[in-house]
Enzyme design. Structure first.
Site, PDB file in Angstrom:
ATOM      1  N   GLY A  67       0.825  -1.213   0.000  1.00 31.04           N
ATOM      2  CA  GLY A  67       0.000   0.000   0.000  1.00 31.04           C
ATOM      3  C   GLY A  67       0.853   1.254   0.000  1.00 31.04           C
ATOM      4  N   ILE A  68       1.933   1.264   0.765  1.00 30.43           N
ATOM      5  CA  ILE A  68       2.859   2.406   0.739  1.00 30.43           C
ATOM      6  C   ILE A  68       3.833   2.248  -0.425  1.00 30.43           C
ATOM      7  CG2 ILE A  68       4.751   3.569   1.963  1.00 30.43           C
ATOM      8  CD1 ILE A  68       3.428   2.522   4.594  1.00 30.43           C
ATOM      9  N   GLY A  69       4.348   1.028  -0.582  1.00 27.45           N
ATOM     10  CA  GLY A  69       5.419   0.794  -1.547  1.00 27.45           C
ATOM     11  C   GLY A  69       5.078   1.272  -2.950  1.00 27.45           C
ATOM     12  N   ASP A  72       9.922  -6.956  -3.501  1.00 25.62           N
ATOM     13  CA  ASP A  72       8.839  -7.381  -2.600  1.00 25.62           C
ATOM     14  C   ASP A  72       8.825  -8.901  -2.597  1.00 25.62           C
ATOM     15  OD1 ASP A  72       6.040  -7.889  -1.475  1.00 25.62           O
ATOM     16  OD2 ASP A  72       5.990  -5.710  -1.584  1.00 25.62           O
ATOM     17  N   ARG A 109      -1.739  -1.863  10.634  1.00 26.21           N
ATOM     18  CA  ARG A 109      -2.727  -2.063  11.705  1.00 26.21           C
ATOM     19  C   ARG A 109      -4.132  -2.243  11.168  1.00 26.21           C
ATOM     20  NH1 ARG A 109      -3.014   2.416  16.049  1.00 26.21           N
ATOM     21  NH2 ARG A 109      -2.348   3.922  14.476  1.00 26.21           N
ATOM     22  N   ARG A 113       0.384   0.130  17.398  1.00 26.59           N
ATOM     23  CA  ARG A 113       1.529  -0.182  16.530  1.00 26.59           C
ATOM     24  C   ARG A 113       2.362  -1.308  17.143  1.00 26.59           C
ATOM     25  NH1 ARG A 113       0.844   5.185  16.283  1.00 26.59           N
ATOM     26  NH2 ARG A 113       0.621   6.257  14.279  1.00 26.59           N
ATOM     27  N   ASN A 130       6.272  -7.884  12.429  1.00 28.04           N
ATOM     28  CA  ASN A 130       7.183  -7.009  11.679  1.00 28.04           C
ATOM     29  C   ASN A 130       8.635  -7.058  12.156  1.00 28.04           C
ATOM     30  OD1 ASN A 130       5.039  -6.317  10.125  1.00 28.04           O
ATOM     31  ND2 ASN A 130       4.780  -4.240  10.910  1.00 28.04           N
ATOM     32  N   ASP A 140       4.370  12.547  10.815  1.00 30.92           N
ATOM     33  CA  ASP A 140       3.882  13.314  11.973  1.00 30.92           C
ATOM     34  C   ASP A 140       4.057  14.812  11.736  1.00 30.92           C
ATOM     35  OD1 ASP A 140       3.359  10.883  13.322  1.00 30.92           O
ATOM     36  OD2 ASP A 140       5.481  10.719  13.823  1.00 30.92           O
ATOM     37  N   ARG A 170       1.475  15.864   9.091  1.00 29.15           N
ATOM     38  CA  ARG A 170       0.136  15.990   9.704  1.00 29.15           C
ATOM     39  C   ARG A 170       0.029  17.264  10.545  1.00 29.15           C
ATOM     40  NH1 ARG A 170       0.015   9.736  11.267  1.00 29.15           N
ATOM     41  NH2 ARG A 170      -1.203   8.996   9.496  1.00 29.15           N
ATOM     42  N   HIS A 189       7.364   7.524  17.230  1.00 30.17           N
ATOM     43  CA  HIS A 189       6.255   7.471  16.269  1.00 30.17           C
ATOM     44  C   HIS A 189       5.157   6.525  16.760  1.00 30.17           C
ATOM     45  CE1 HIS A 189       4.002   7.654  12.594  1.00 30.17           C
ATOM     46  NE2 HIS A 189       4.063   6.324  12.476  1.00 30.17           N
TER      47      HIS A 189
HETATM   48  P1  NAD Z   1       0.897  -3.481   3.018  1.00 31.30           P
HETATM   49  O1  NAD Z   1       0.487  -4.760   3.641  1.00 31.30           O
HETATM   50  O2  NAD Z   1      -0.023  -2.831   2.062  1.00 31.30           O
HETATM   51  O3  NAD Z   1       2.286  -3.668   2.272  1.00 31.30           O
HETATM   52  C1  NAD Z   1       3.366  -4.318   2.854  1.00 31.30           C
HETATM   53  C2  NAD Z   1       4.189  -4.949   1.755  1.00 31.30           C
HETATM   54  O4  NAD Z   1       5.314  -5.558   2.359  1.00 31.30           O
HETATM   55  C3  NAD Z   1       3.441  -6.067   0.995  1.00 31.30           C
HETATM   56  O5  NAD Z   1       3.516  -5.836  -0.404  1.00 31.30           O
HETATM   57  C4  NAD Z   1       4.177  -7.337   1.376  1.00 31.30           C
HETATM   58  O6  NAD Z   1       4.231  -8.299   0.347  1.00 31.30           O
HETATM   59  C5  NAD Z   1       5.562  -6.762   1.662  1.00 31.30           C
HETATM   60  N1  NAD Z   1       6.397  -7.632   2.485  1.00 31.30           N
HETATM   61  C6  NAD Z   1       6.066  -8.378   3.573  1.00 31.30           C
HETATM   62  N2  NAD Z   1       7.137  -9.055   4.021  1.00 31.30           N
HETATM   63  C7  NAD Z   1       8.166  -8.718   3.218  1.00 31.30           C
HETATM   64  C8  NAD Z   1       9.528  -9.079   3.166  1.00 31.30           C
HETATM   65  N3  NAD Z   1      10.070  -9.928   4.047  1.00 31.30           N
HETATM   66  N4  NAD Z   1      10.295  -8.547   2.198  1.00 31.30           N
HETATM   67  C9  NAD Z   1       9.773  -7.679   1.305  1.00 31.30           C
HETATM   68  N5  NAD Z   1       8.485  -7.286   1.291  1.00 31.30           N
HETATM   69  C10 NAD Z   1       7.692  -7.814   2.241  1.00 31.30           C
HETATM   70  O7  NAD Z   1       1.254  -2.465   4.218  1.00 31.30           O
HETATM   71  P2  NAD Z   1       1.458  -0.883   4.136  1.00 31.30           P
HETATM   72  O8  NAD Z   1       0.163  -0.210   4.318  1.00 31.30           O
HETATM   73  O9  NAD Z   1       2.276  -0.567   2.941  1.00 31.30           O
HETATM   74  O10 NAD Z   1       2.306  -0.618   5.468  1.00 31.30           O
HETATM   75  C11 NAD Z   1       3.599  -1.134   5.609  1.00 31.30           C
HETATM   76  C12 NAD Z   1       4.188  -0.791   6.961  1.00 31.30           C
HETATM   77  O11 NAD Z   1       4.379   0.620   7.100  1.00 31.30           O
HETATM   78  C13 NAD Z   1       3.305  -1.205   8.151  1.00 31.30           C
HETATM   79  O12 NAD Z   1       4.102  -1.771   9.140  1.00 31.30           O
HETATM   80  C14 NAD Z   1       2.731   0.118   8.625  1.00 31.30           C
HETATM   81  O13 NAD Z   1       2.369   0.087   9.981  1.00 31.30           O
HETATM   82  C15 NAD Z   1       3.881   1.043   8.365  1.00 31.30           C
HETATM   83  N6  NAD Z   1       3.562   2.474   8.309  1.00 31.30           N
HETATM   84  C16 NAD Z   1       4.449   3.347   8.858  1.00 31.30           C
HETATM   85  C17 NAD Z   1       4.210   4.703   8.804  1.00 31.30           C
HETATM   86  C18 NAD Z   1       5.193   5.664   9.397  1.00 31.30           C
HETATM   87  O14 NAD Z   1       4.852   6.836   9.595  1.00 31.30           O
HETATM   88  N7  NAD Z   1       6.416   5.289   9.662  1.00 31.30           N
HETATM   89  C19 NAD Z   1       3.053   5.182   8.184  1.00 31.30           C
HETATM   90  C20 NAD Z   1       2.179   4.277   7.630  1.00 31.30           C
HETATM   91  C21 NAD Z   1       2.430   2.909   7.708  1.00 31.30           C
HETATM   92  C1  LMR Z   2       0.628   6.275  10.757  1.00 31.49           C
HETATM   93  O1  LMR Z   2       1.021   7.091  11.583  1.00 31.49           O
HETATM   94  O2  LMR Z   2      -0.289   6.530   9.957  1.00 31.49           O
HETATM   95  C2  LMR Z   2       1.306   4.936  10.662  1.00 31.49           C
HETATM   96  O3  LMR Z   2       2.204   4.754  11.714  1.00 31.49           O
HETATM   97  C3  LMR Z   2       0.367   3.795  10.497  1.00 31.49           C
HETATM   98  C4  LMR Z   2      -0.453   3.503  11.719  1.00 31.49           C
HETATM   99  O4  LMR Z   2      -0.462   2.350  12.143  1.00 31.49           O
HETATM  100  O5  LMR Z   2      -1.105   4.409  12.231  1.00 31.49           O
END
Ligand code: NAD
Ligand code: LMR
Length: 334
Positions: A30-32, A52, A100, A106, A113, A169, A172, A196
């Site tokens: 979703g982020i990637g 991935d 989440r 988290r 994770n 953060d 936002r 975070h």
């Molecule tokens: P998602 O499930 O949509 O995508 C995660 C991707 O990771 C998937 O494509 C999956 O196949 C891949 N993946 C899983 N294991 C792997 C591995 N060993 N090697 C390579 N790829 C792998 O999730 P998302 O919405 O993209 O969120 C990803 C992470 O980012 C979550 O842990 C989320 O909590 C975190 N996040 C952090 C922030 C921040 O501010 N730092 C903000 C939003 C989300």
């Molecule tokens: C965020 O701040 O949006 C991310 O850390 C994802 C989450 O779990 O809230």
């Protein structure tokens, strides 16, 4: 003749210096996906490596049609896929990991994770030990110390090159303030310190254009729990992805600008920090000035008001536990 060859050589060395491979681990998520797209639009990125456990090549084929100059290649976990994706990278971003669902913290993501990030950090330490590593996967307060421990165990840890991405953060806070004050978010530069998650996120409104906002409990809650707003709205389909992609792309761009010589590039981010080390908090997000080698200077917190002092105290307690949990995990599960 001499002048021409000098010029040629100079042109070559400038372009050689500016070759920047960026690797995304978890690029089909979703982020990637939107993060990779934004990186493809960044002229500072010359090579984009998208890895991935599934779907990397598909995302890469799609993004490779975008008509900017950079090359794009997708990688799968073949025996050499991950190592090839990492080799030669200047910046590596890790958005791999589960997001989440409503009702989860988290920290509830830790069990899944922690090992994903540990294993990717091992690969990065082996194949791209000099790259700047940007950790997005949650819980950031623990996954960053996990990466540090892995790098230490491989003898390649450089604290200047490890960052927990807390840019969202800051994004936002700036946006929410602009909504209240009816201003342009680009003029609202809010420092956010700590970590975070929830109360570890501490915005310093007393240092902003609007010190009065330090008493705005609703705004504070929005900044500390903005992630929950998105998790609830997505109702089981994940957490912030698009705003996070923007924040991650901004952080990567800031690092590339700094590495190409731009001065005064400052991004609050979660790094190994001396600021609260005496209280056992070894990682802390604060204003970090970036340079060619990553962290150039960690700025002091500056003047905070009594409200913010209390928030920092609450932050430190939680943060210390989150950091220790990451360190312990690697010690017990190397
Ligand atoms: P998602 O499930 O949509 O995508 C995660 C991707 O990771 C998937 O494509 C999956 O196949 C891949 N993946 C899983 N294991 C792997 C591995 N060993 N090697 C390579 N790829 C792998 O999730 P998302 O919405 O993209 O969120 C990803 C992470 O980012 C979550 O842990 C989320 O909590 C975190 N996040 C952090 C922030 C921040 O501010 N730092 C903000 C939003 C989300
Ligand atoms: C965020 O701040 O949006 C991310 O850390 C994802 C989450 O779990 O809230």
């Amino acid at each position: 003749m001499f002048a021409a060859s000098m010029l040629q050589r100079r042109a070559f060395s400038v372009s050689a210096r500016n070759l920047s491979k960026v690797t995304v681990l978890g690029a089909a998520g979703g982020i990637g996906q939107p993060l990779s797209l934004l990186l493809k639009l960044n002229p500072r990125v010359t090579e984009l490596a998208l890895y991935d456990i599934r779907g990397g090549p598909g995302v890469a084929a799609d993004i490779s049609h975008v008509n900017t100059k950079s090359s794009v290649k997708g990688y799968e976990p073949s025996p050499t896929g991950l190592a090839s994706a990492l080799k030669g990278a200047e910046v590596v971003l890790i958005p791999a990991g589960v997001p989440r669902k409503p009702g989860m913290s988290r920290d509830d993501l830790f069990n899944t994770n922690a090992s994903i990030v540990r294993d990717l950090a091992k690969a990065a330490a082996e194949s791209a030990p000099d790259a700047k590593l940007l950790v997005i996967a949650n819980p950031v307060n623990s996954t960053v110390p996990i990466c540090a421990e892995v790098y230490k165990s491989k003898g390649v840890y450089n604290p200047k090159k490890l960052f927990g991405v807390t840019t969202l953060d800051v994004v936002r806070a700036s946006r929410f303030v602009s909504e209240i004050k009816d201003t342009d978010p680009k003029d609202e530069n809010i420092t956010v310190i700590g970590g975070h998650s929830g109360v570890t996120i501490v915005p310093l409104f007393s240092q902003s254009n609007h010190p009065d906002l330090t008493n705005n409990a609703e705004l504070l809650k929005r900044v500390q729990f903005g992630g929950d707003e998105v998790v609830q709205a997505k109702d089981g389909a994940g957490s912030a992805t698009l705003s996070m992609a923007m924040a991650g792309a901004r952080m990567a761009d800031s690092l590339l600008r700094a590495s190409q010589g731009e001065k005064g590039v400052i991004e609050p981010s979660f790094v190994e920090s001396p600021l609260y080390k005496d209280q056992g908090v070894t990682f802390f997000s604060s204003k970090v000035e970036l340079g060619p080698n990553g962290v150039e200077q960690i700025h002091p917190i500056g003047k905070v008001d009594a409200n913010e002092e209390k928030l920092i105290e609450a932050c430190l307690g939680d943060l210390k536990k989150n950091i220790e949990k990451g360190v312990k995990f690697v010690a017990e599960n190397p």
